[in-house]
Design a protein around this motif. Structure first.
Motif, PDB file in Angstrom:
ATOM      1  N   UNK A   1     -23.985  -9.052   6.584  1.00 25.79           N
ATOM      2  CA  UNK A   1     -24.796  -8.305   7.536  1.00 25.79           C
ATOM      3  C   UNK A   1     -25.436  -7.039   6.998  1.00 25.79           C
ATOM      4  N   UNK A   2     -25.263  -6.772   5.708  1.00 23.52           N
ATOM      5  CA  UNK A   2     -25.848  -5.561   5.135  1.00 23.52           C
ATOM      6  C   UNK A   2     -26.713  -5.916   3.932  1.00 23.52           C
ATOM      7  N   UNK A   3     -27.989  -5.565   3.995  1.00 21.35           N
ATOM      8  CA  UNK A   3     -28.887  -5.709   2.854  1.00 21.35           C
ATOM      9  C   UNK A   3     -30.052  -4.750   3.050  1.00 21.35           C
ATOM     10  N   UNK A   4     -30.621  -4.317   1.963  1.00 23.79           N
ATOM     11  CA  UNK A   4     -31.774  -3.415   2.055  1.00 23.79           C
ATOM     12  C   UNK A   4     -32.947  -4.119   2.717  1.00 23.79           C
ATOM     13  N   UNK A   5     -33.158  -5.386   2.367  1.00 24.23           N
ATOM     14  CA  UNK A   5     -34.264  -6.144   2.950  1.00 24.23           C
ATOM     15  C   UNK A   5     -34.104  -6.240   4.464  1.00 24.23           C
ATOM     16  N   UNK A   6     -32.882  -6.526   4.946  1.00 18.30           N
ATOM     17  CA  UNK A   6     -32.635  -6.611   6.386  1.00 18.30           C
ATOM     18  C   UNK A   6     -32.837  -5.250   7.049  1.00 18.30           C
ATOM     19  N   UNK A   7     -32.430  -4.193   6.382  1.00 18.14           N
ATOM     20  CA  UNK A   7     -32.596  -2.850   6.916  1.00 18.14           C
ATOM     21  C   UNK A   7     -34.084  -2.494   7.024  1.00 18.14           C
ATOM     22  N   UNK A   8     -34.848  -2.841   6.001  1.00 22.79           N
ATOM     23  CA  UNK A   8     -36.296  -2.586   6.036  1.00 22.79           C
ATOM     24  C   UNK A   8     -36.929  -3.358   7.191  1.00 22.79           C
TER      25      UNK A   8
END
Length: 164
Positions: free
Chosen positions: A150-157
């Protein structure tokens, strides 16, 4: 010495890192190396990096330069400049050194510093990790660590884009 000075002293050139790693190893310490872009540092990064650091006595992070990130992730990345990313990583108590590399992979940096352990995410097979040949030839080991779901830079962006 200020805390910021202490943090900035952890950001090294490749030759400085090689000298420091050699000294640590002569003192009998095991050095762990991992690398990445770390564009938007999040909980997943912290948990992964702290688990990597737990594998040895000293922890070195290879950090892609801005130019390297742009080649790998596209022209709109990184979102955070290399100096800022380096300071953020160096501020972590379990990080002993941060070293920039401008290539697409840290192969030359790994060859220069010769860590005892090379660590990447479990989405890689150890034998396919860049630097496997160098580390194992020097008697070291290559390890993988599971990512935090559930944690990734792409998902956060993506989440930020959807919110704004």
């Amino acid at each position: 010495m200020s805390y910021l000075d202490r943090i900035e002293r952890k950001i090294l050139t490749g030759s400085q890192a090689a000298e420091m790693v050699s000294k640590w190893q002569q003192d009998g310490l095991n050095v762990v190396f991992s690398n990445g872009c770390f564009d938007l540092v999040h909980r997943g990064h912290i948990e992964y990096l702290s688990k990597a650091a737990d594998l040895g006595d000293k922890f070195v992070i290879g950090l892609n330069t801005d130019q390297s990130v742009a080649r790998i992730k596209g022209s709109k990345r990184p979102l955070v400049d290399e100096k800022s990313r380096a300071i953020l990583l160096a501020a972590l108590t379990f990080v002993d050194a941060v070293v920039f590399f401008d290539e697409d992979t840290p192969y030359e940096l790994i060859k220069l510093i010769k860590p005892n352990y090379l660590v990447k995410g479990a989405d890689y097979k150890p034998e396919s990790i860049v630097g496997y040949d160098i580390v194992t030839a020097n008697g070291g080991a290559v390890k993988t660590i599971d990512f935090v779901e559930g944690f990734s830079s792409t998902a956060l962006i993506q989440k930020i884009k959807e919110a704004y």
